[in-house]
Design a protein around this motif. Structure first.
Motif, PDB file in Angstrom:
ATOM      1  N   LEU A   1       0.857  -1.178   0.000  1.00  0.00           N
ATOM      2  CA  LEU A   1       0.000   0.000   0.000  1.00  0.00           C
ATOM      3  C   LEU A   1       0.896   1.232   0.000  1.00  0.00           C
ATOM      4  CD1 LEU A   1      -2.889   1.107   0.201  1.00  0.00           C
ATOM      5  CD2 LEU A   1      -2.685   0.968   2.682  1.00  0.00           C
TER       6      LEU A   1
ATOM      7  N   GLN B   1       4.113   8.697   7.219  1.00  0.00           N
ATOM      8  CA  GLN B   1       2.785   8.717   7.824  1.00  0.00           C
ATOM      9  C   GLN B   1       2.670   9.895   8.782  1.00  0.00           C
ATOM     10  OE1 GLN B   1       1.417   4.893   9.320  1.00  0.00           O
ATOM     11  NE2 GLN B   1       2.963   3.868   8.093  1.00  0.00           N
TER      12      GLN B   1
ATOM     13  N   ARG C   1       4.208   0.548  11.361  1.00  0.00           N
ATOM     14  CA  ARG C   1       3.038   0.558  12.239  1.00  0.00           C
ATOM     15  C   ARG C   1       3.380   1.055  13.647  1.00  0.00           C
ATOM     16  NH1 ARG C   1      -1.370  -1.728  10.219  1.00  0.00           N
ATOM     17  NH2 ARG C   1      -2.168  -2.441  12.202  1.00  0.00           N
TER      18      ARG C   1
ATOM     19  N   ASP D   1      10.517   5.977  18.459  1.00  0.00           N
ATOM     20  CA  ASP D   1      10.630   6.705  19.722  1.00  0.00           C
ATOM     21  C   ASP D   1       9.614   7.841  19.688  1.00  0.00           C
ATOM     22  OD1 ASP D   1      11.679   8.576  17.964  1.00  0.00           O
ATOM     23  OD2 ASP D   1      13.742   8.202  18.548  1.00  0.00           O
TER      24      ASP D   1
ATOM     25  N   GLN E   1      -8.811   3.603   8.784  1.00  0.00           N
ATOM     26  CA  GLN E   1      -8.820   3.852  10.228  1.00  0.00           C
ATOM     27  C   GLN E   1      -7.461   4.378  10.657  1.00  0.00           C
ATOM     28  OE1 GLN E   1      -8.630   0.709  13.515  1.00  0.00           O
ATOM     29  NE2 GLN E   1     -10.799   1.154  13.457  1.00  0.00           N
ATOM     30  N   PHE E   2      -7.471   5.594  11.178  1.00  0.00           N
ATOM     31  CA  PHE E   2      -6.257   6.264  11.657  1.00  0.00           C
ATOM     32  C   PHE E   2      -6.261   6.214  13.178  1.00  0.00           C
ATOM     33  CE2 PHE E   2      -7.502   8.264   7.718  1.00  0.00           C
ATOM     34  CZ  PHE E   2      -6.329   8.261   6.991  1.00  0.00           C
TER      35      PHE E   2
ATOM     36  N   GLN F   1       8.363   1.839  26.411  1.00  0.00           N
ATOM     37  CA  GLN F   1       9.165   3.006  26.058  1.00  0.00           C
ATOM     38  C   GLN F   1       8.209   4.169  25.903  1.00  0.00           C
ATOM     39  OE1 GLN F   1      10.914   2.117  22.304  1.00  0.00           O
ATOM     40  NE2 GLN F   1      11.190  -0.019  22.898  1.00  0.00           N
ATOM     41  N   ASP F   2       8.792   5.335  25.909  1.00  0.00           N
ATOM     42  CA  ASP F   2       7.997   6.533  25.732  1.00  0.00           C
ATOM     43  C   ASP F   2       7.749   6.731  24.226  1.00  0.00           C
ATOM     44  OD1 ASP F   2       6.803   9.003  25.854  1.00  0.00           O
ATOM     45  OD2 ASP F   2       8.738  10.052  25.946  1.00  0.00           O
ATOM     46  N   VAL F   3       6.724   6.092  23.709  1.00  0.00           N
ATOM     47  CA  VAL F   3       6.458   6.143  22.277  1.00  0.00           C
ATOM     48  C   VAL F   3       5.157   6.884  22.004  1.00  0.00           C
ATOM     49  CG1 VAL F   3       5.851   4.725  20.270  1.00  0.00           C
ATOM     50  CG2 VAL F   3       7.744   4.051  21.733  1.00  0.00           C
ATOM     51  N   LYS F   4       5.194   7.781  21.036  1.00  0.00           N
ATOM     52  CA  LYS F   4       3.954   8.349  20.516  1.00  0.00           C
ATOM     53  C   LYS F   4       3.681   7.637  19.196  1.00  0.00           C
ATOM     54  CE  LYS F   4       5.038  12.956  22.105  1.00  0.00           C
ATOM     55  NZ  LYS F   4       5.895  13.996  21.517  1.00  0.00           N
ATOM     56  N   LEU F   5       2.556   7.012  19.112  1.00  0.00           N
ATOM     57  CA  LEU F   5       2.289   6.191  17.944  1.00  0.00           C
ATOM     58  C   LEU F   5       1.183   6.787  17.091  1.00  0.00           C
ATOM     59  CD1 LEU F   5       2.014   2.420  17.940  1.00  0.00           C
ATOM     60  CD2 LEU F   5       0.136   3.766  17.040  1.00  0.00           C
ATOM     61  N   PHE F   6       1.474   6.958  15.820  1.00  0.00           N
ATOM     62  CA  PHE F   6       0.429   7.321  14.872  1.00  0.00           C
ATOM     63  C   PHE F   6       0.494   6.286  13.771  1.00  0.00           C
ATOM     64  CE2 PHE F   6      -0.685   9.171  10.776  1.00  0.00           C
ATOM     65  CZ  PHE F   6      -1.979   9.603  11.026  1.00  0.00           C
ATOM     66  N   LYS F   7      -0.628   5.701  13.431  1.00  0.00           N
ATOM     67  CA  LYS F   7      -0.557   4.722  12.361  1.00  0.00           C
ATOM     68  C   LYS F   7      -1.882   4.593  11.620  1.00  0.00           C
ATOM     69  CE  LYS F   7      -1.568   0.718  15.252  1.00  0.00           C
ATOM     70  NZ  LYS F   7      -1.158  -0.607  15.680  1.00  0.00           N
ATOM     71  N   ILE F   8      -1.747   4.102  10.416  1.00  0.00           N
ATOM     72  CA  ILE F   8      -2.876   3.705   9.611  1.00  0.00           C
ATOM     73  C   ILE F   8      -3.204   2.307  10.070  1.00  0.00           C
ATOM     74  CG2 ILE F   8      -3.526   3.122   7.278  1.00  0.00           C
ATOM     75  CD1 ILE F   8      -1.331   5.360   6.574  1.00  0.00           C
ATOM     76  N   ASN F   9      -4.202   2.198  10.926  1.00  0.00           N
ATOM     77  CA  ASN F   9      -4.407   0.919  11.593  1.00  0.00           C
ATOM     78  C   ASN F   9      -5.127  -0.079  10.707  1.00  0.00           C
ATOM     79  OD1 ASN F   9      -4.007  -0.503  14.066  1.00  0.00           O
ATOM     80  ND2 ASN F   9      -6.246  -0.512  14.254  1.00  0.00           N
ATOM     81  N   ARG F  10      -6.062   0.424   9.894  1.00  0.00           N
ATOM     82  CA  ARG F  10      -6.795  -0.471   9.002  1.00  0.00           C
ATOM     83  C   ARG F  10      -7.020   0.243   7.682  1.00  0.00           C
ATOM     84  NH1 ARG F  10      -9.288  -1.966  14.241  1.00  0.00           N
ATOM     85  NH2 ARG F  10      -9.105  -4.218  14.476  1.00  0.00           N
TER      86      ARG F  10
ATOM     87  N   GLY G   1      -3.232  -2.658   3.887  1.00  0.00           N
ATOM     88  CA  GLY G   1      -1.990  -2.307   4.574  1.00  0.00           C
ATOM     89  C   GLY G   1      -1.110  -3.519   4.823  1.00  0.00           C
ATOM     90  N   GLN G   2      -1.736  -4.679   5.019  1.00  0.00           N
ATOM     91  CA  GLN G   2      -0.964  -5.884   5.305  1.00  0.00           C
ATOM     92  C   GLN G   2      -1.076  -6.906   4.191  1.00  0.00           C
ATOM     93  OE1 GLN G   2      -1.244  -7.122   9.615  1.00  0.00           O
ATOM     94  NE2 GLN G   2      -2.867  -5.613   9.574  1.00  0.00           N
TER      95      GLN G   2
ATOM     96  N   TYR H   1      -9.822   7.917  14.246  1.00  0.00           N
ATOM     97  CA  TYR H   1     -10.767   8.407  13.250  1.00  0.00           C
ATOM     98  C   TYR H   1     -11.010   7.284  12.250  1.00  0.00           C
ATOM     99  CZ  TYR H   1     -12.855  11.035   9.482  1.00  0.00           C
ATOM    100  OH  TYR H   1     -13.710  11.454   8.511  1.00  0.00           O
TER     101      TYR H   1
END
Lengths: 383, 383, 383
Positions: free
Chosen positions: B98, B151, B182, B186, C42-43, C62-71, C94-95, C379
Motif C-alpha cells: 500500500l 505517515q 506501524r 521513539d 482507520q487512523f 518506552q515513551d512512544v507516541k504512535l500514529f498509524k494507519i491501523n486499518r 496495509g498488510q 478516526y
C-alpha cells in the motif's frame, strides 16, 4: 385538438453498465473506454489430499480432510483510448500475487500484439482459465510441462483463407524466469512459437468442454515449441522452480527445449482434447547432464441429455487419462492418472459444481508400484 | 393556443460515469460521493541494468537484457459526504504494498488538511508521480535526498494576494519511519516545512514537462526543510533504509537535517526544473559522527514543433544533469549523471513512450574514475 | 391526421448507481447482479502504546507516541444470478491479507447458508466490524477467547413465532486452523453452535451502541459453544497462534472447548452488552495438561442529548469493564481493563471520531500488581 409531441425523448448516450461473462462492464458514452470488473471464488474439498502426487512419498498421506478457498481472484480489464487497445490484470487475493498483467493491440485479426505477463499459449490445458477446466483442476502433466506465466512480448493472429485454410499463430519472446520476476538472470531469452490449424474453418474456444453445445463442429491440430535457458526446470504460479532430480539454482544452469503436439474437437456437447509432450533438459553445469521427459494426456466430455431424455441438462460427464515418463531412458518409470468427473453447470463455467474421482499410479524401476484414490469436490463461481 | 408541456423530458439527475485523467469516475446524483478508479501499467526495458549505480561495484554489470513490469498500480480516490472531503489510496499490485493512503479536507484554498501516508512534498521531483516524469525515472539525486512516503498529518494551502504575491505553504509532522511502518521508534517525530513563491501569479503543476503547452508562463522558487531522528538515513517505497557508509539500525540512531532549494518554470512547451540539496546526518551512537552530503540537478525539456514545422507534435526532447557529493569534506568524491531523453505522448502523460540514454560518472579520492552508459525504453499507460 | 405519440418517456430500466452504507452500489437493470464497492480507513494515535498488554513486560513501555494507519480495507460484495445469492470479500490493503471471503444463500429468513472464510459468530464483540465498535477497539477479552476468522460452512437463520418466540441460530463446521490456511492439520474439525433468544421480538443489530436511537427496545440472550483440535490456543487476523503459557506447535496438540453466555440491549440511545466466557484447553502431548480460563466483560453507552438539552447530538459516552482469569485454578491471577470513551458520529459508524482512556491492572500470585493508563484517539471513515 391534438397534442404536439414533437419533443424527442432525450437520447441517453451513455451505455448503461451491464453484467456479462467478463463481470460488471462499464463503457463510456463514446465507447473509447471500458472497465470490466469481476471476481471469482473457488472452494475445494479434497480427501485424502489435494495436490497431485509428485513422488512416492506423497502416497503416504495422513488422513486429512481438506477444505480450502483455493482461488480468490480479482479480474480487471477493458479497453482504453481505442476499442482495440485492451488491458487486463488479474490478482490472486488469497496469496497477494499479481498473476496476469498485459496490454493488447488487437486492431487486425491477423496481426495482434501483446506485452506484459500472462500464461504462454504453449498448451491449451494451461492457457484455459482454472475456472473453465473440465475437471477439478489440470492434469498430472501440467506440473512437468507447462511454462506457465512469463513476462515478455508476443505477436499472434488468425489467418483465414476460407474453409480449411484457417490458421492461428503465436510467436513470443520472454525473459524465461517466470511469474513475478523483476530481472532476467542473463541475456538469454525464452523463445516460443505455436502454429495451429483449424481444419473445419472455426477456432475451438479456449474453454473446457462444449458447454455451449456447438451446432457446427470445430477442430484444431497444433504444434508448439519452447527454448529457454534459466535456473529453472519447471514453472508455476509461484514462479520458477525445479522438477525432482534437478537441484541447481545457478543463472543459466538449465537449457530446456520442449514441444507439444495438440488436438481438440467440439461438437453438439461432445468435446475432445489431447496433448503429446517431449522436453529435453541439459544441465550446463554438469557433463552429460541431459534428460528427456515425455508425456501425454487425452480428455473427453459429453452432455448426455443430447441423446438421453432423462439426463439432466446441466450435467456433463468427463474422463481424463494422463501419463508422464520422467526419464525416457528408463522405460519402467511412469506416473499415471485416470480421472472421472461430473460438472453441474448452473450458469456455464461461471457458476458450476464439479466432482471428480482420480486414480494415480506410480511405477519405478526400483520401487514397488504405488497408487492412490482421490476424491475432490469443487464449487467455482464468478461475479 | 396553449403550450403543451405535458411531455417534460425526464430529468436524469444521475451524473453518468465518465473517464478522465483520474480514470473512470462515478459520481452520485447529489454529487456528495465520488469514486475514481484507475490503473496504471509501466513496462520497462533496460540494458545493461535498470537501477542507478550506487557504488563502484555497480559498474561491473553482467550482460543482462532486462524487461520488466516495473509498476502496476491500482489508484482509487474520490470524495465522500462533501465534495471537499477527499480520499485516495494507491496499491502497488506487483509488490503487494500500500503506497498512498490519505484523506484531505480541502474546503478553502488557503487552508487544507491531509492525514495518512503519502509522498512528502519536500522535493518536486519525488512528489511528481512516476507516471508523469520527464525522463524514464527520477534522477540520481532521489535515492540520497528524498524522504519519500511518510505517515502523519499536514496543513497546506495557497495564499494569493494577487499578481506576484502568490505563495504556497506546507507544514507537516510525520512519524519519520517511512512507508508501511506501524510503530514509531521513539517519541521523536519528523518535522517538515516547504514555502513556495509563485512570482508569476500561477502555480507550476506537479507534473513533468509542459505537455499542455502553457500559454502563460508559470514559475516557482521554493525552500523546503526536514528534521528527523530515526534508525534510517534514507527512504524509498520499501520504507526506511541506509545510505552506503551508514550501517546503524538502532532506534533514534540518526539525526538528519536537510534542506532543498528549488526552481521550476514552464512556458509554451518549454520546461525547466532544478533542485539544490544539503543533508546533514549525525550518528547519535558515535562521537563526531557527522556527515554532510550535497547535490543538485537541473532538467529542461521542449516540444520543438513549437518552432520547427517538420518536428512531430507529440515528441518532446529533454535533458538532465545531476551531481551528488556523498561527503562534502571530500571534494574528489562525486557521482554524476547526464541524460538525454525523448517522450512520445500518445495521450499526455497517461499514455506515452519514453526513451533515454544516460551516462553515469563516479569519481573517488582513492579509486579510478568509472563510468557507464545506460539505455532504457519505457511505456507507461493509465486506464 | 397526425399520429398521437404521447410518447412515454423512455423507461430507463437501469437502476442508477447509488451510495449507501455498503459503499457505491451498482445494480443491473434486471436486479440479478449487484456490485457493492467500499473502502474504509482507520487512523489511530496511541500513547504510550496501542496494543493491550499481554504480560507484565508490556507495562515497561518506552515513551512512544504512535500514529498509524491501523486499518485500510477494500470491501467488495453484492449478489449474482439471483438477489438471494450473495458474495462478499474484504482485503486488508496495509498488510495485504484476504480477510473475509464468502458466499451466502439467503433465500429464506429461517434457513440460510454460508461458505468461505469469515468471523465466526461466536461472540458479538468480535463479529461486529472493527469499524462499528463502541470504543476504539475490542476489549482485553478478545485476544484470549475469540476464534476469529475460520474457513468452513454454516447454516443459520431466524425463527420467528411472533412476539417473544423469536430465535436465531447458527451451526458451523470449520477447519479450525484460522485465517488464510490452505490445509487442515488433521481430520478433526472445529464445530460451532450459537443459539440466541430475542425476547422482545426484534434482533439487536450487529453494531456497537444505539446510534440509530431505537424507538422500540431490542434484547438478546445467547449461548455459544466451540470445540476444536488444532495446533493453536488462540486466533487472530494473523491466523492461529498461542496464548502465553502454551508453546506447542504440533498438529492436533490442543483440544479446546469453550462457551460464551452473552446479552445485549438497545433502546432510545442506550446500549448494553455483556459476555461471560469459559475456555478449557487440553494439551494432548502432555499428561494432565488441562487449563481452564475465564473472563467477562460488560459495556454500556448512551447519547445524553436524549435527556440533556445542552449535550451535542452526535456525542455518545461509553464505558467498559473486562476481566480475564488466565487460569481459574489460581485465583490471584487476574487481568483487568476499565475504559471510558467518547464517540462523535459525523455520519454514524461510517465517519466517526473516538477517544478513549483505559486503565489496565494485572495481578499475579508471584509478582507485584502492575497497571498502565493508555490514551487513544481514532478516526474511522468509510467511502
Amino acid at each position: 385538438q391534438e397534442k404536439d409531441t414533437t419533443s424527442l425523448a432525450p437520447v441517453v448516450k451513455e451505455k448503461p453498465f451491464t453484467h456479462t461473462s467478463k463481470g460488471f462492464v462499464f463503457t463510456t458514452a463514446d465507447e473509447k473506454f471500458e472497465l470490466q470488473f469481476a471476481s471469482r471464488f473457488q472452494f475445494r474439498f479434497a480427501v485424502p489430499d489435494d495436490q497431485d502426487p509428485i513422488s512416492f512419498n506423497d502416497f503416504k498421506n495422513q488422513d486429512v480432510k481438506l477444505f480450502k478457498i483455493n482461488r480468490a481472484r480479482l479480474k480487471i480489464g477493458g479497453h482504453a483510448y481505442q476499442p482495440w487497445f485492451k488491458y487486463y490484470f488479474e490478482y490472486e487475493l488469497g496469496q497477494s500475487i499479481l498473476l496476469d498483467f498485459r496490454i493488447m493491440v488487437e486492431k487486425w485479426p491477423w496481426l495482434k500484439f501483446k506485452a506484459g505477463q500472462w500464461k504462454v499459449e504453449y498448451t491449451r490445458e494451461r492457457f484455459i482459465s482454472s475456472g473453465e477446466q473440465q475437471l477439478v483442476d489440470r492434469s498430472l502433466l501440467n506440473r512437468t510441462f507447462t511454462v506457465d506465466r512469463q513476462q515478455g512480448i508476443s505477436v499472434y493472429g488468425n489467418l483465414n483463407g476460407g474453409g480449411a485454410a484457417n490458421f492461428n499463430y503465436w510467436l513470443g519472446v520472454f525473459t524465461g524466469t517466470g511469474r513475478g520476476t523483476r530481472v532476467n538472470d542473463d541475456s538469454k531469452m525464452m523463445y516460443f512459437g505455436r502454429f495451429q490449424w483449424n481444419p473445419l474453418g472455426r477456432e475451438v474456444p479456449f474453454s473446457g468442454g462444449d458447454v455451449n453445445i456447438s451446432q457446427k463442429p470445430a477442430a484444431l491440430i497444433a504444434l508448439a515449441g519452447i527454448t529457454n535457458t534459466s535456473p529453472y526446470t519447471r514453472f508455476s504460479s509461484s514462479g520458477g522452480g525445479n522438477l525432482s532430480g534437478f537441484e541447481g539454482t545457478n543463472d543459466g544452469q538449465y537449457s530446456v527445449k520442449q514441444y507439444n503436439l495438440e488436438t481438440a474437437f467440439v461438437y453438439k456437447g461432445f468435446s475432445w482434447a489431447s496433448e503429446f509432450h517431449r522436453k529435453n533438459i541439459v544441465d550446463n553445469f554438469e557433463d552429460g547432464g541431459s534428460t528427456t521427459l515425455g508425456g501425454f494426456y487425452f480428455t473427453a466430455g459429453y452432455f448426455p441429455y443430447q441423446v438421453l431424455n432423462f439426463w439432466p441438462k446441466p450435467l456433463e460427464i468427463a474422463v481424463r487419462i494422463a501419463e508422464i515418463r520422467p526419464d525416457l531412458s528408463i522405460s519402467q518409470n511412469r506416473q499415471k492418472e485416470v480421472a472421472l468427473g461430473f460438472n453441474w453447470f448452473f450458469a456455464g463455467h461461471k457458476n458450476k459444481l464439479t466432482t471428480e474421482l482420480t486414480k494415480f499410479t506410480f511405477e519405478d524401476q526400483s520401487l514397488p508400484q504405488s497408487d492412490e484414490l482421490r476424491f475432490r469436490l469443487q464449487y467455482d463461481v464468478s461475479f
